[in-house]
Motif scaffolding. Structure first.
Motif, PDB file in Angstrom:
ATOM      1  N   VAL A 367    -119.505  47.446  55.166  1.00 34.42           N
ATOM      2  CA  VAL A 367    -120.912  47.199  55.483  1.00 34.42           C
ATOM      3  C   VAL A 367    -121.587  46.426  54.356  1.00 34.42           C
ATOM      4  O   VAL A 367    -122.340  45.470  54.569  1.00 34.42           O
ATOM      5  CB  VAL A 367    -121.638  48.518  55.772  1.00 34.42           C
ATOM      6  CG1 VAL A 367    -123.140  48.289  55.837  1.00 34.42           C
ATOM      7  CG2 VAL A 367    -121.148  49.105  57.092  1.00 34.42           C
ATOM      8  N   LYS A 368    -121.319  46.863  53.115  1.00 31.81           N
ATOM      9  CA  LYS A 368    -121.911  46.169  51.976  1.00 31.81           C
ATOM     10  C   LYS A 368    -121.423  44.717  51.924  1.00 31.81           C
ATOM     11  O   LYS A 368    -122.200  43.781  51.639  1.00 31.81           O
ATOM     12  CB  LYS A 368    -121.558  46.883  50.682  1.00 31.81           C
ATOM     13  CG  LYS A 368    -122.302  48.198  50.492  1.00 31.81           C
ATOM     14  CD  LYS A 368    -121.937  48.830  49.152  1.00 31.81           C
ATOM     15  CE  LYS A 368    -122.692  50.116  48.941  1.00 31.81           C
ATOM     16  NZ  LYS A 368    -122.361  50.729  47.629  1.00 31.81           N
ATOM     17  N   LEU A 373    -122.483  39.068  52.792  1.00 31.18           N
ATOM     18  CA  LEU A 373    -122.151  37.835  53.494  1.00 31.18           C
ATOM     19  C   LEU A 373    -123.367  37.271  54.221  1.00 31.18           C
ATOM     20  O   LEU A 373    -123.663  36.064  54.163  1.00 31.18           O
ATOM     21  CB  LEU A 373    -121.017  38.096  54.486  1.00 31.18           C
ATOM     22  CG  LEU A 373    -120.559  36.895  55.321  1.00 31.18           C
ATOM     23  CD1 LEU A 373    -120.046  35.762  54.406  1.00 31.18           C
ATOM     24  CD2 LEU A 373    -119.479  37.314  56.303  1.00 31.18           C
ATOM     25  N   VAL A 374    -124.130  38.144  54.890  1.00 31.57           N
ATOM     26  CA  VAL A 374    -125.344  37.705  55.586  1.00 31.57           C
ATOM     27  C   VAL A 374    -126.352  37.110  54.596  1.00 31.57           C
ATOM     28  O   VAL A 374    -126.982  36.082  54.835  1.00 31.57           O
ATOM     29  CB  VAL A 374    -125.961  38.861  56.367  1.00 31.57           C
ATOM     30  CG1 VAL A 374    -127.338  38.474  56.918  1.00 31.57           C
ATOM     31  CG2 VAL A 374    -125.052  39.282  57.516  1.00 31.57           C
ATOM     32  N   GLN A 375    -126.479  37.789  53.448  1.00 31.42           N
ATOM     33  CA  GLN A 375    -127.433  37.307  52.449  1.00 31.42           C
ATOM     34  C   GLN A 375    -126.996  35.949  51.904  1.00 31.42           C
ATOM     35  O   GLN A 375    -127.823  35.050  51.673  1.00 31.42           O
ATOM     36  CB  GLN A 375    -127.551  38.331  51.312  1.00 31.42           C
ATOM     37  CG  GLN A 375    -128.697  38.048  50.371  1.00 31.42           C
ATOM     38  CD  GLN A 375    -128.917  39.203  49.396  1.00 31.42           C
ATOM     39  OE1 GLN A 375    -127.960  39.911  49.079  1.00 31.42           O
ATOM     40  NE2 GLN A 375    -130.135  39.367  48.954  1.00 31.42           N
ATOM     41  N   ALA A 378    -127.771  33.315  54.516  1.00 33.35           N
ATOM     42  CA  ALA A 378    -129.208  33.025  54.553  1.00 33.35           C
ATOM     43  C   ALA A 378    -129.636  32.183  53.379  1.00 33.35           C
ATOM     44  O   ALA A 378    -130.456  31.270  53.496  1.00 33.35           O
ATOM     45  CB  ALA A 378    -129.972  34.354  54.592  1.00 33.35           C
ATOM     46  N   ARG A 379    -129.094  32.506  52.216  1.00 37.55           N
ATOM     47  CA  ARG A 379    -129.469  31.734  51.015  1.00 37.55           C
ATOM     48  C   ARG A 379    -129.029  30.293  51.155  1.00 37.55           C
ATOM     49  O   ARG A 379    -129.771  29.366  50.834  1.00 37.55           O
ATOM     50  CB  ARG A 379    -128.853  32.379  49.776  1.00 37.55           C
ATOM     51  CG  ARG A 379    -129.273  31.669  48.488  1.00 37.55           C
ATOM     52  CD  ARG A 379    -128.809  32.425  47.236  1.00 37.55           C
ATOM     53  NE  ARG A 379    -127.357  32.540  47.207  1.00 37.55           N
ATOM     54  CZ  ARG A 379    -126.678  33.628  47.388  1.00 37.55           C
ATOM     55  NH1 ARG A 379    -127.320  34.783  47.654  1.00 37.55           N
ATOM     56  NH2 ARG A 379    -125.368  33.652  47.346  1.00 37.55           N
ATOM     57  N   GLN A 380    -127.810  30.059  51.648  1.00 36.52           N
ATOM     58  CA  GLN A 380    -127.306  28.689  51.804  1.00 36.52           C
ATOM     59  C   GLN A 380    -128.054  27.956  52.915  1.00 36.52           C
ATOM     60  O   GLN A 380    -128.196  26.736  52.873  1.00 36.52           O
ATOM     61  CB  GLN A 380    -125.817  28.725  52.135  1.00 36.52           C
ATOM     62  CG  GLN A 380    -124.940  29.230  50.995  1.00 36.52           C
ATOM     63  CD  GLN A 380    -124.953  28.291  49.796  1.00 36.52           C
ATOM     64  OE1 GLN A 380    -125.124  27.060  49.951  1.00 36.52           O
ATOM     65  NE2 GLN A 380    -124.805  28.844  48.595  1.00 36.52           N
ATOM     66  N   ARG A 396    -136.024  42.533  52.935  1.00 36.87           N
ATOM     67  CA  ARG A 396    -135.797  43.424  54.085  1.00 36.87           C
ATOM     68  C   ARG A 396    -134.318  43.772  54.188  1.00 36.87           C
ATOM     69  O   ARG A 396    -133.948  44.919  54.470  1.00 36.87           O
ATOM     70  CB  ARG A 396    -136.254  42.740  55.366  1.00 36.87           C
ATOM     71  CG  ARG A 396    -137.772  42.615  55.457  1.00 36.87           C
ATOM     72  CD  ARG A 396    -138.184  41.708  56.595  1.00 36.87           C
ATOM     73  NE  ARG A 396    -139.635  41.598  56.687  1.00 36.87           N
ATOM     74  CZ  ARG A 396    -140.269  40.693  57.426  1.00 36.87           C
ATOM     75  NH1 ARG A 396    -139.566  39.806  58.131  1.00 36.87           N
ATOM     76  NH2 ARG A 396    -141.577  40.667  57.458  1.00 36.87           N
ATOM     77  N   LEU A 397    -133.484  42.790  53.962  1.00 33.31           N
ATOM     78  CA  LEU A 397    -132.052  43.045  54.008  1.00 33.31           C
ATOM     79  C   LEU A 397    -131.630  44.013  52.909  1.00 33.31           C
ATOM     80  O   LEU A 397    -130.786  44.898  53.101  1.00 33.31           O
ATOM     81  CB  LEU A 397    -131.288  41.729  53.876  1.00 33.31           C
ATOM     82  CG  LEU A 397    -129.784  41.778  54.217  1.00 33.31           C
ATOM     83  CD1 LEU A 397    -129.582  42.207  55.669  1.00 33.31           C
ATOM     84  CD2 LEU A 397    -129.144  40.422  53.960  1.00 33.31           C
TER      85      LEU A 397
END
Length: 561
Positions: A367-368, A373-375, A378-380, A396-397
């Motif tokens: 999960v971490k 990976l999602v973060q 989003a950053r890219q 929020r994430l």
């Protein structure tokens, strides 16, 4: 338990005691009937003997009235005949003949010429009735001895020409009764029509010549024989059989008394022996009950209780070691089987728990990694194009990740509401005095902890940007309570800039309204007060999620978040 065993022993003896008591009463009633029958029989035998003696004297007097010298009042021939006859009869004192005026004619012993017997009641009765008559106990005027006198008229045609008189010697009658003998404690009494005792066994020297007490006088002339219980003049309680006077055949009253103490002494001895036997048997039964109960009941029960106490205290290897030889040992053996099964399940649960913990840790790691990976994506994707939106999304994430850390650290079980709130606010206030939380220590399931974390994060974000946390003097007060399975939470901002109600509903507002699942029946209300936002949240929780413990304070030992 020992008292209960003794009670069981007593209960077991109760029927025996009741049966012995019944037998005791029945035996005494039967013995009472027997004694009454024996007393009546003894009185009847004594009365029969007295009747035979009286009948013998009556026959003798009838024979005397037939002697020619007596019928012709020939004094010289009469004296010789009567003297010869009297010498042959030992139970009489004297025999003599008197005229109808009471003066003597002749006798077996010399009689004073001036003697008169006209005043004697039995003489008057013989003259009046012209038949055999008995007198009362008296001293003879001829022999000066105590006698019971009798008279027989000499009848010539229809006229009484003379009266023959004799008497049974009282000392001879007493000797006759004494010779017959009576058992110890019993008594035989003979009395005349006036109630004067003429013979008695025992203690004749004390009672002969005395009068029967008034309460017994009615027995002398009773209509028929009977038995009663009395306390005799010598102080002995007796069952008395009596035979009243029935002239002319029974001119004397006869009674025979049986001592109750003597009559019931065998029963009393048997009663004492039975009582001692019952007491001894009861004591032995109680001792055996206590001993056997201790050996075969208390010891197994105590051993079972000790094993249960040790197992409860943590000695999982505690066992009774019993074999099902009887009911209690079967219980002990069943307890051992149960503890073995519980121990087996405990080992299995520990192994399962280890496997689950490993799986949860692996899941947390994945999960971490997913959040990271999602973060990164989003950053890219839009960090440079729209930094503000990226920052809001990243925060929020991060709050969501923190909440997942909290839930996963509890291995998928419920989380404390306080910890959820602290995790959600962790990134928004480094000053511990600016955020205070208080409320009962409640538990939240994962499906409630995640939406609550998102809502609080959103509120904290807005407070940091526009509300009380945007200035140095502002504060946030978070309180919650539980009532009938619902949690009521209040977010109150204090000391911030003047609040302006937003003109449009953004993503954050929509998130706040729709974060909770439908089963929670969540309700929200926002009050945009001038002195600070007041947000109220209410949602449903299951009963098992509510912990009865209560805490009040702030996020840490200092009371702040």
């Amino acid at each position: 338990m020992r008292l209960k065993l003794v009670a069981v022993a007593i209960a077991a003896l109760a029927p025996v005691v009741a049966m012995l008591g019944y037998n005791e009463i029945a035996t005494r009633v039967q013995r009472s009937h027997e004694v009454r029958a024996q007393a009546a029989q003894a009185a009847r035998q004594a009365s029969s003997e007295v009747e035979r003696i009286v009948e013998g004297l009556r026959s003798l007097l009838i024979a005397v009235t037939s002697i020619p010298s007596v019928r012709h009042l020939d004094a010289v021939a009469c004296d010789d005949a009567l003297a010869s006859l009297s010498a042959k009869v030992s139970n009489i004192g004297a025999i003599f003949v008197i005229r109808t005026d009471g003066s003597p004619v002749c006798g077996s012993v010399p009689i004073p010429a001036d003697a008169s017997f006209a005043d004697r009641d039995y003489v008057r009765k013989a003259l009046a009735d012209k038949q055999f008559a008995a007198g009362n106990y008296t001293r003879s005027r001829v022999s000066d001895s105590a006698v019971i006198p009798f008279a027989m008229p000499v009848i010539d045609g229809v006229n009484v020409t003379a009266i023959v008189i004799s008497g049974i010697r009282a000392d001879w009658l007493q000797a006759r009764i004494t010779e017959r003998g009576v058992p110890r404690g019993n008594a035989v009494t003979i009395a005349d029509a006036a109630g004067v005792i003429v013979a008695r066994v025992p203690f004749p020297e004390k009672f002969v010549g005395t009068v029967i007490p008034d309460e017994f006088q009615p027995l002398i002339h009773a209509n028929q024989p009977g038995t009663i219980e009395v306390t005799s003049q010598d102080g002995t309680e007796r069952v008395l059989g009596y035979r009243p006077i029935t002239p002319p055949s029974s001119p004397l009253y006869v009674s025979a008394g049986f001592s109750k103490d003597e009559a019931f002494s065998p029963i009393d001895r048997a009663t004492i022996i039975n009582l001692l036997g019952i007491v001894a048997g009861g004591l032995v039964s109680m001792v055996l009950a206590v001993f056997i109960g201790h050996r075969f009941i208390l010891v197994p029960i105590t051993e079972i209780a000790v094993v249960m106490t040790r197992w409860k205290a943590g000695s999982v290897d505690a066992r009774t070691g019993m074999r099902p030889t009887d009911e209690l040992h079967a219980v002990g053996a069943a307890l051992d089987d149960l503890l073995d099964e519980l121990d087996r399940r405990r080992v299995l649960n520990e192994k399962t728990e280890e496997e689950r913990t490993l799986l949860v840790r692996e899941l947390a790691h994945r999960v971490k990694n997913g959040f990271a990976l999602v973060q990164a994506i989003a950053r890219q994707t839009f960090a440079r194009a729209d930094p503000d939106r990226y920052g809001s999304f990243s925060e929020r994430l991060t709050a969501l990740a923190s909440t997942y850390d909290l839930i996963l650290s509890k291995e998928g079980s419920a989380s404390h509401i306080r910890q959820v709130i602290e995790a959600a606010l962790l990134a928004h206030s480094s000053d511990q005095d600016r955020v205070s939380i208080s409320g009962p220590n409640l538990m939240l399931s994962p499906d409630l902890a995640l939406p609550l974390s998102l809502i609080l994060h959103e509120l904290a974000t807005n407070a940091t940007k526009y509300g009380s946390l945007s200035v140095d003097t502002g504060k946030v007060d978070i309180r919650w309570s539980e009532n009938d399975g619902r949690i009521d939470l209040t977010w109150q901002e204090i000391g911030g800039p003047a609040v302006v109600k937003p003109t449009r509903k953004g993503f954050g507002s929509i998130l706040i309204e729709r974060a909770f699942p439908s089963g929670a029946k969540a309700e929200t209300a926002s009050d945009f007060r001038a002195d600070g936002l007041r947000f109220e949240l209410s949602f449903q929780v299951a009963e098992q999620e509510v912990d009865l413990g209560v805490t009040s304070g702030r996020c840490d030992e200092g009371g702040n978040a």
